[in-house]
Scaffold this motif. Structure first.
Motif, mmCIF file in Angstrom:
data_model
loop_
_atom_site.group_PDB
_atom_site.id
_atom_site.type_symbol
_atom_site.label_atom_id
_atom_site.label_comp_id
_atom_site.label_asym_id
_atom_site.label_seq_id
_atom_site.Cartn_x
_atom_site.Cartn_y
_atom_site.Cartn_z
ATOM 1 N N ASN A 171 28.380 48.431 17.121
ATOM 2 C CA ASN A 171 29.627 49.106 16.749
ATOM 3 C C ASN A 171 29.430 50.589 16.443
ATOM 4 N N LEU B 40 28.860 52.545 19.590
ATOM 5 C CA LEU B 40 30.126 52.409 20.300
ATOM 6 C C LEU B 40 31.174 53.367 19.706
ATOM 7 N N ALA B 41 31.133 53.459 18.390
ATOM 8 C CA ALA B 41 32.076 54.354 17.708
ATOM 9 C C ALA B 41 31.805 55.809 18.107
ATOM 10 N N ASN C 263 33.007 56.345 21.537
ATOM 11 C CA ASN C 263 34.465 56.373 21.434
ATOM 12 C C ASN C 263 34.975 57.746 20.973
ATOM 13 N N GLU C 264 34.303 58.240 19.942
ATOM 14 C CA GLU C 264 34.764 59.527 19.397
ATOM 15 C C GLU C 264 34.468 60.683 20.351
ATOM 16 N N VAL D 130 34.917 51.195 26.329
ATOM 17 C CA VAL D 130 34.543 51.099 24.911
ATOM 18 C C VAL D 130 35.465 50.094 24.222
ATOM 19 N N SER E 223 34.436 46.768 22.290
ATOM 20 C CA SER E 223 34.786 46.527 20.885
ATOM 21 C C SER E 223 35.490 45.177 20.723
ATOM 22 N N ARG F 180 34.134 42.400 18.181
ATOM 23 C CA ARG F 180 35.031 41.802 17.184
ATOM 24 C C ARG F 180 35.023 40.280 17.287
ATOM 25 N N LEU G 220 34.474 63.175 14.742
ATOM 26 C CA LEU G 220 35.725 62.708 14.136
ATOM 27 C C LEU G 220 36.422 63.862 13.398
ATOM 28 N N PHE H 203 41.353 42.723 13.181
ATOM 29 C CA PHE H 203 41.856 43.716 14.125
ATOM 30 C C PHE H 203 43.300 43.398 14.502
ATOM 31 N N ILE I 99 38.397 49.319 11.382
ATOM 32 C CA ILE I 99 37.189 48.784 12.001
ATOM 33 C C ILE I 99 36.706 49.722 13.085
ATOM 34 N N LYS I 100 35.416 49.950 13.038
ATOM 35 C CA LYS I 100 34.806 50.795 14.063
ATOM 36 C C LYS I 100 34.754 50.011 15.369
ATOM 37 N N PRO I 101 34.850 50.604 16.528
ATOM 38 C CA PRO I 101 35.272 52.009 16.715
ATOM 39 C C PRO I 101 36.769 52.155 16.430
ATOM 40 N N VAL I 102 37.121 53.275 15.779
ATOM 41 C CA VAL I 102 38.530 53.420 15.377
ATOM 42 C C VAL I 102 39.337 54.134 16.461
ATOM 43 N N ASN I 103 40.564 53.752 16.479
ATOM 44 C CA ASN I 103 41.509 54.425 17.367
ATOM 45 C C ASN I 103 42.026 55.647 16.609
#
Lengths: 596, 122
Positions: free
Chosen positions: A380, A383-384, A387-388, A420, A424, A428, B16, B87, B101-105
């Motif tokens: 995660n 991945l985050a 994503n960012e 991504v 996720s 999850r 971020l 989620f 929750i990561k990854p966040v939107n």
């Protein structure tokens, strides 16, 4: 189906699994050993006791039979002896009651003979013999006056002993007779003898008494073994009997004789003696005998042992029937008890194996869950970042006019972001599989929850013409469980069923009380493509999927499995390729808190 | 509106912060609880976005420390431990705090920041 097939206990055909789930015992062997030991322990004393009792009872019967035979001989000997004595005493009386001169008178002698026959019977004649051996007076059917007996052995014997009883002989009338003679010594040392011939009819009558039995034979022999009375089987009168002359004894004696068939062949039967029945001739004969006092006769009673032991044989038959019944009953009860006990051990062992299996499976699931959670968490973070970063590029592209128009670059970024997003979703789900959430226990109506779940699935069944039948047993109570979990379980299984059936397929959801009455059993059956046997064991494992690249994560059923376990339930699957699959979920009526 | 982002992943927190700045949210960042406390001592922040799992001082401990200085400060927590149910439920809510929750939107984060700020203002 044979009787054995019907009665065969469950453990009989069971294969002995190896490895971790190996059964504790080889049950067939256990049954055999237990049955054998029980049978030996129970029957050995019984057989030994019975054998001992059999021997003792047989010996008792045998000795009783011999005693009976001996008693008969003793009694008959007394009778025969008494008959002889009566005749002898009558002669003794006459010789002492009359003077020599009186006896020489023919009228007197004839009167005495008549009186004797009147009183005792069977006297053929009466004669007076002087010391020279010449018969001086005679009364009888023959003309034996002046007959000279001086040279005959009996005349010599009577001089010594004073009494003489002859062997049986055929007299002038061709009838069996004996001679009885008594001596009177006068004061001057001279003597005379009173002699009579007596028919042996009475002696024969006594011996032909019914007491000798069916094939028993009683007769008299002399000291040379010659038959003195007719015999039923051992030859005619005055012929040599095929039996050895027994040793002298004052008492009644007995002995056993076997296999005299060969000796019986040469005997004379012209006078009416019958052949001895074969079974008696080849078997054992019991011979009882007694020497008749003051006579040359030996009384013999020969009886086949089989006949004497008839009573024993009847008793033995009763014992055998009783023993067989008892053994049969004990055997049935014994084998029944052994089967019941082995079955109980087998059932316990089966339960142990199943529990072991379940524990191992739960452990495996828990380990995989922990691993999945770890991986999901670690993934995660990067991945985050991806994503960012991708998001920032997207942001920058939207800010700068130069890139805003570049659809290709924007498309690439959108693809990264959506990938991504897909990753996720997987992480999850992994976390869902692993997490130990608190139970949200509530009262659930099964029909309601099934209808709700079906409504989540939208119009798919309608579009694909899938028939759904819901069958809830009448009177089935609401259950108390985790509603969210049950929803997810039903959703996963029903979604899989939709994926498995063709358009126009069928889905049946049934709920009823569990067999043990402690829970409910939910059956979700489809008529879809089924699960191949080789896959059936793996379907609850994480990441096992048959959907390939078509969007399956392989986590749906493993999550289902852990959710059902958390609810304190169990799940089984039966499936047949191309015929369909059935999920059988058993849930407790009330979910206990520690299961959550 | 001043936002403090705290996460031990530098790449994440820097990016971020930049993305929030693009959306007119003034965001500073720190890589640990200690840095965050130092920064908060010099400057007042309206809201802190904290990673739950960090070495030495985790998100919840940091929240307690920050609240000592700025009792009115609002908090949003980021976690890598969320599951599918969370989620789908739109992240957990406990009182006036949000858990994402990561990854966040990014849109969601921005929405929560605004919502949280609005709640703080009210």
């Amino acid at each position: 189906m044979s009787l054995f097939e019907k009665l065969k206990p469950v453990f009989w055909k069971d294969d002995h699994a190896s490895g971790l789930y190996k059964q504790l015992f080889n049950y067939r062997r256990l049954w055999k050993e237990t049955a054998l030991i029980s049978v030996v322990i129970v029957f050995l004393p019984l057989v030994l006791l019975t054998a001992y009792e059999y021997k003792v009872t047989k010996a008792t019967f045998e000795s009783e039979a011999l005693a009976r035979s001996t008693r008969f001989v003793a009694k008959t000997r007394r009778t025969e002896s008494f008959l002889l004595s009566k005749k002898r005493f009558a002669l003794e009386f006459i010789i002492h009651d009359n003077t020599y001169e009186q006896l020489l008178q023919p009228e007197r002698l004839t009167a005495l003979l008549e009186n004797l026959n009147r009183g005792l019977g069977l006297f053929a004649d009466l004669g007076v013999i002087d010391a020279t051996g010449v018969q001086r007076a005679y009364s009888g059917p023959f003309h034996l006056e002046n007959a000279d007996y001086s040279s005959q052995p009996w005349f010599k014997e009577i001089q010594n002993r004073g009494i003489f009883i002859s062997d049986v002989f055929m007299g002038l009338r061709n009838l069996p007779h004996i001679v009885i003679a008594v001596k009177k010594t006068l004061p001057d040392e001279s003597f005379y003898v009173l002699r009579t011939s007596v028919s042996i009819e009475r002696f024969t009558e006594i011996l032909s008494n019914e007491q000798t039995g069916e094939v028993g034979d009683a007769f008299l022999i002399n000291h040379q073994g010659v038959l003195q009375t007719p015999s039923r089987y051992f030859g005619d009168i005055l012929t040599l009997a095929p039996l050895d002359v027994p040793e002298f004894s004052d008492h009644t004696e007995g002995y056993q004789l076997t296999d005299i068939g060969s000796r019986m062949a040469s005997i004379s039967r012209e006078g009416g003696a019958k052949p001895l029945p074969a079974e008696a001739a080849n078997g054992t004969l019991v011979v009882s005998y007694a020497y008749v006092e003051n006579s040359p006769f030996i009384l013999m009673l020969v009886s086949p042992k089989d006949e004497l032991m008839l009573q024993w044989r009847q008793t033995r038959m009763k014992i055998l029937v009783f023993l067989s019944c008892a053994v049969g009953m004990i055997l049935v009860v014994l084998l029944g008890v052994v089967t019941y006990l082995v079955n109980a051990i087998y059932a316990a062992d089966q339960k142990r194996v199943m529990m072991l299996h379940e524990i191992e499976y739960s452990e495996k699931m828990a380990s995989i869950g922990r691993l999945a959670a770890g991986i999901a968490h670690e993934i995660n973070n990067p991945l985050a970042i991806i994503n960012e970063k991708a998001g920032l590029i997207q942001d920058l592209f939207f800010i700068k006019e130069q890139y805003k128009q570049d659809t290709k670059l924007l498309g690439l970024i959108a693809s990264i972001v959506s990938s991504v997003e897909r990753c996720s979703v997987i992480t999850r789900r992994l976390l869902s599989f692993a997490r130990q959430s608190d139970a949200n226990v509530t009262r659930i109506n099964l029909r309601k929850i099934i209808t709700e779940v079906l409504s989540f699935l939208g119009k798919e069944p309608e579009y694909r013409s899938i028939t759904i039948a819901i069958d809830i047993e009448d009177g089935l109570d609401d259950i108390v469980s985790d509603k969210g979990k049950l929803q997810q379980v039903l959703l996963n299984i029903i979604k899989n069923a939709f994926a498995a059936v063709e358009d126009g397929g069928h889905l049946a959801i049934a709920a009823r009380k569990a067999k043990d009455g402690q829970g409910v059993e939910l059956r979700i059956r489809d008529d879809g493509c089924g699960i191949p046997p080789e896959d059936l064991a793996k379907i609850f494992e994480p990441f096992f999927t048959t959907k390939g690249g078509r969007g399956g994560t392989g986590l749906g059923l493993s999550i289902t499995y852990s959710l059902i376990s958390e609810m304190g339930g169990t799940v089984r699957v039966t499936s047949e390729k191309d015929k369909g699959t059935c999920f059988i979920i058993t849930l407790p009526l009330t979910m206990t808190a520690n299961k959550g | 509106m001043k936002v403090l982002l705290v996460d031990d992943e530098e790449e994440l927190v820097v990016t971020l912060a930049e993305r929030l700045s693009i959306r007119d949210i003034d965001a500073d960042w720190a890589l640990s609880g200690e840095d965050a406390l130092r920064m908060a001592a010099d400057k007042r922040y309206d809201l802190a976005v904290l990673d739950m799992k960090m070495p030495k001082m985790n998100g919840l401990q940091l929240k307690v420390e920050l609240q000592k200085q700025w009792p009115a400060m609002r908090f949003i927590f980021l976690t890598g431990h969320g599951s599918e149910e969370d989620f789908e439920a739109g992240a957990s809510e406990a009182g006036d705090e949000y858990y994402l929750i990561k990854p966040v939107n990014i849109q969601e984060l921005v929405a929560k920041i605004h919502a949280s700020f609005d709640a703080g203002e009210a």
